[in-house]
Design a protein around this motif. Structure first.
Motif, PDB file in Angstrom:
ATOM      1  N   VAL A   1       0.816  -1.213   0.000  1.00 15.36           N
ATOM      2  CA  VAL A   1       0.000   0.000   0.000  1.00 15.36           C
ATOM      3  C   VAL A   1       0.853   1.268   0.000  1.00 15.36           C
ATOM      4  O   VAL A   1       0.577   2.223  -0.726  1.00 15.36           O
ATOM      5  CB  VAL A   1      -0.960   0.005   1.212  1.00 15.36           C
ATOM      6  CG1 VAL A   1      -1.712   1.336   1.306  1.00 15.36           C
ATOM      7  CG2 VAL A   1      -1.948  -1.151   1.110  1.00 15.36           C
ATOM      8  N   THR A   2       1.917   1.257   0.807  1.00 12.84           N
ATOM      9  CA  THR A   2       2.694   2.487   1.007  1.00 12.84           C
ATOM     10  C   THR A   2       3.974   2.531   0.185  1.00 12.84           C
ATOM     11  O   THR A   2       4.558   3.606  -0.003  1.00 12.84           O
ATOM     12  CB  THR A   2       3.069   2.647   2.487  1.00 12.84           C
ATOM     13  OG1 THR A   2       3.996   1.602   2.864  1.00 12.84           O
ATOM     14  CG2 THR A   2       1.835   2.574   3.375  1.00 12.84           C
ATOM     15  N   GLY A   3       4.429   1.377  -0.289  1.00 11.39           N
ATOM     16  CA  GLY A   3       5.695   1.334  -1.013  1.00 11.39           C
ATOM     17  C   GLY A   3       6.897   1.223  -0.101  1.00 11.39           C
ATOM     18  O   GLY A   3       8.040   1.190  -0.565  1.00 11.39           O
ATOM     19  N   GLU A   4       6.651   1.133   1.211  1.00  7.80           N
ATOM     20  CA  GLU A   4       7.740   1.030   2.186  1.00  7.80           C
ATOM     21  C   GLU A   4       7.389   0.011   3.250  1.00  7.80           C
ATOM     22  O   GLU A   4       6.230  -0.108   3.651  1.00  7.80           O
ATOM     23  CB  GLU A   4       8.011   2.381   2.856  1.00  7.80           C
ATOM     24  CG  GLU A   4       8.464   3.478   1.897  1.00  7.80           C
ATOM     25  CD  GLU A   4       8.691   4.794   2.610  1.00  7.80           C
ATOM     26  OE1 GLU A   4       8.388   4.873   3.823  1.00  7.80           O
ATOM     27  OE2 GLU A   4       9.168   5.741   1.964  1.00  7.80           O
ATOM     28  N   MET A   5       8.392  -0.707   3.724  1.00  7.39           N
ATOM     29  CA  MET A   5       8.192  -1.588   4.855  1.00  7.39           C
ATOM     30  C   MET A   5       8.029  -0.737   6.108  1.00  7.39           C
ATOM     31  O   MET A   5       8.505   0.402   6.159  1.00  7.39           O
ATOM     32  CB  MET A   5       9.366  -2.546   5.011  1.00  7.39           C
ATOM     33  CG  MET A   5       9.478  -3.579   3.902  1.00  7.39           C
ATOM     34  SD  MET A   5       8.063  -4.719   3.856  1.00  7.39           S
ATOM     35  CE  MET A   5       8.422  -5.756   5.283  1.00  7.39           C
TER      36      MET A   5
END
Length: 240
Positions: free
Chosen positions: A215-219
């Motif tokens: 969803v966010t593109g980041e862990m």
């Protein structure tokens, strides 16, 4: 332009097929966790054998999902965002497969424990712990379907509860063994089972983290706090 829309449509169609396999796999894993814990609590060897056989279907789905995902990457050349989705699906499949393996391990030990004197309350406690993990996994998959990072984050935080359950069981098993050496063998098996369930919670959490990444593109930035305080005093290690 029309060709681009056609390619996008084909990608979406293929991805929907893979996601349907993920949800099928997730449902089977949830069922196996439930059945394995019931088999343990009720000392039901026949149900435990059903779990072991069902794991082969889960393994086959994992292979199919990874093959389909690899084919999708090769044929459709997805953009960065779409590629992230496909890679997340592959990682989720791997986590589900590992949960299935741990459920199978529970089933494998049920037959052994059925031949031993029961440890008071152990079956019910392990069943409660397994229900918590089963619910975490269900919510993580719901978060994936809904692309809901907030719901996924709640799953991450619930893993602490599973760790605390494991810590409590670990102490109980040590007490049973110290009180009566005849309990040692059964408690060793029960500890392996508790650790396997705790590891399933870790994998459910990993599914949730993949949703956040998707969803966010980041862990997630903050490292998840682990509540397992038994690292230095394990009476065994989890099954592979």
């Amino acid at each position: 332009m029309n060709n681009g829309k056609h390619i996008a449509s084909a990608f979406d169609r293929d991805l929907e097929g893979i996601q349907a396999l993920i949800m099928k796999m997730g449902g089977l894993v949830e069922a196996n966790i439930k059945d394995a814990s019931i088999a343990l609590e009720e000392r039901d060897v026949e149900l435990a054998e059903h779990v072991r056989k069902a794991d082969k279907i889960i393994d086959a789905l994992d292979v199919q999902i990874n093959e389909e995902a690899a084919r999708l990457i090769a044929l459709r050349s997805p953009t960065a965002g779409d590629l992230r989705t496909v890679l997340s699906v592959m990682k989720i499949s791997t986590n589900l497969e590992r949960c299935g393996d741990y459920a199978k391990n529970l089933a494998k030990r049920t037959g052994v424990l059925a031949e031993m004197s029961p440890i008071d309350g152990a079956g019910a406690s392990l069943r409660r712990m397994a229900r918590e993990v089963e619910d975490m996994l269900r919510l993580a998959l719901d978060a994936y379907l809904q692309r809901d990072a907030v719901l996924a984050e709640t799953v991450r935080h619930r893993d602490v509860d599973v760790d605390q359950m494991y810590n409590g069981l670990f102490r109980e098993f040590l007490t049973f063994m110290m009180e009566d050496p005849r309990n040692i063998s059964a408690c060793m098996h029960l500890h392996f089972i508790a650790k396997n369930i705790e590891r399933m919670g870790d994998h459910a959490t990993s599914v949730a983290e993949q949703v956040i990444y998707l969803v966010t593109g980041e862990m997630p930035d903050e490292a998840r706090v682990k509540g397992d305080m038994t690292s230095r005093t394990h009476i065994g290690v989890e099954d592979d």
